[in-house]
Write an enzyme that holds these catalytic residues in place. Sequence first.
Site, PDB file in Angstrom:
ATOM      1  N   LYS A 193       0.696  -1.233   0.005  1.00  0.00           N
ATOM      2  CA  LYS A 193      -0.049   0.074  -0.055  1.00  0.00           C
ATOM      3  C   LYS A 193       0.911   1.215   0.069  1.00  0.00           C
ATOM      4  O   LYS A 193       0.590   2.230  -0.687  1.00  0.00           O
ATOM      5  CB  LYS A 193      -1.031  -0.004   1.198  1.00  0.00           C
ATOM      6  CG  LYS A 193      -2.140  -1.073   1.146  1.00  0.00           C
ATOM      7  CD  LYS A 193      -2.989  -0.908   2.028  1.00  0.00           C
ATOM      8  CE  LYS A 193      -4.046  -2.064   2.275  1.00  0.00           C
ATOM      9  NZ  LYS A 193      -5.133  -1.919   3.317  1.00  0.00           N
ATOM     10  N   ASP A 224     -10.101   2.558   2.579  1.00  0.00           N
ATOM     11  CA  ASP A 224     -10.281   1.741   4.054  1.00  0.00           C
ATOM     12  C   ASP A 224     -11.156   2.485   4.971  1.00  0.00           C
ATOM     13  O   ASP A 224     -11.960   1.973   5.768  1.00  0.00           O
ATOM     14  CB  ASP A 224      -8.793   1.569   4.551  1.00  0.00           C
ATOM     15  CG  ASP A 224      -8.041   0.129   3.784  1.00  0.00           C
ATOM     16  OD1 ASP A 224      -8.775  -0.510   3.093  1.00  0.00           O
ATOM     17  OD2 ASP A 224      -7.053   0.382   3.642  1.00  0.00           O
TER      18      ASP A 224
END
Length: 292
Positions: A80, A116
């Site tokens: 990420k 997220d």
Amino acid sequence: MSEKSARTPTDRTAERRVCVIGWPVDHSRSPLIHNHWIAEHGIENAVYEKLAVPPEEAEETLQGLDARGFIGANVTVPHKETAFAAIPRHDKMASRVRAVNTLVKTDEGWEGRNTDGYGFIANLKEGAPDWQKNKPAVIVGAGGASRAVIAALWEEGVNDIRLINRTRLKSEKLAGDQGIPLLVVDWENRNQALPGAGLLVNTTSLGMKGSEPLDIDLSGLSKEAVVTDIVYTPLITPLLEAARARGNPIVDGLGMLLHQAVPGFEAWFGVRPEVTPALRKLILDDLGQKED
């Protein structure tokens, strides 16, 4: 499926190919989620795949998605932060969290996004619609998930956030990176952070199957406070079990996984999917779990 076979595209003839990139990636449930929606909405010539990419190949792979024929991707651990650095354009949340979990091909080029935090808030609102954002939130952990959760809570208007982590320096760095005035609480004082809070969030792997449980005393927490855990294996972690036993409302972590997938699917395919009981059951069955 082995990591080697996971790297083989499932359908090179599909016009709209999307993948999840990680190392390892076999465990990812993203293909189940997105291919379920592809079938549900009758989207033709579309497929969602797994792409196992070792760290040393991550940057090259991320920058070569066009050549591989992809229109979008998800990014999972440990890539990420690499995706944030490799893709120069970011949305607001990715810029704040400094991590990317969703890649979208736009008219201006590839854009890195972070969904997220969206997934966390959507799950919280679904599972505990009456949660009190005007009360302090206590966050355990200072990793990537914590960054997303804190940024999302701040955007929702929670202006009193208490951060507990074993390493104070890591907590202070997180606060500095995001520019949010967090109250950093030392690990040995973690129980003292609970009085007055309206939300307790575990963003660590403590309580996950195979890991030790989170060691925290809930006696100082109001019974009206919502307790949630981003872990979803098991669905009801020891923290959630202890909270439920004393009467606290609880929210399990599976919904965060499901809801974070919604914005990406909409961006890639132009249809906004829904998180339904059927989808939840599909993932629980794959995990070998049942509703508690």
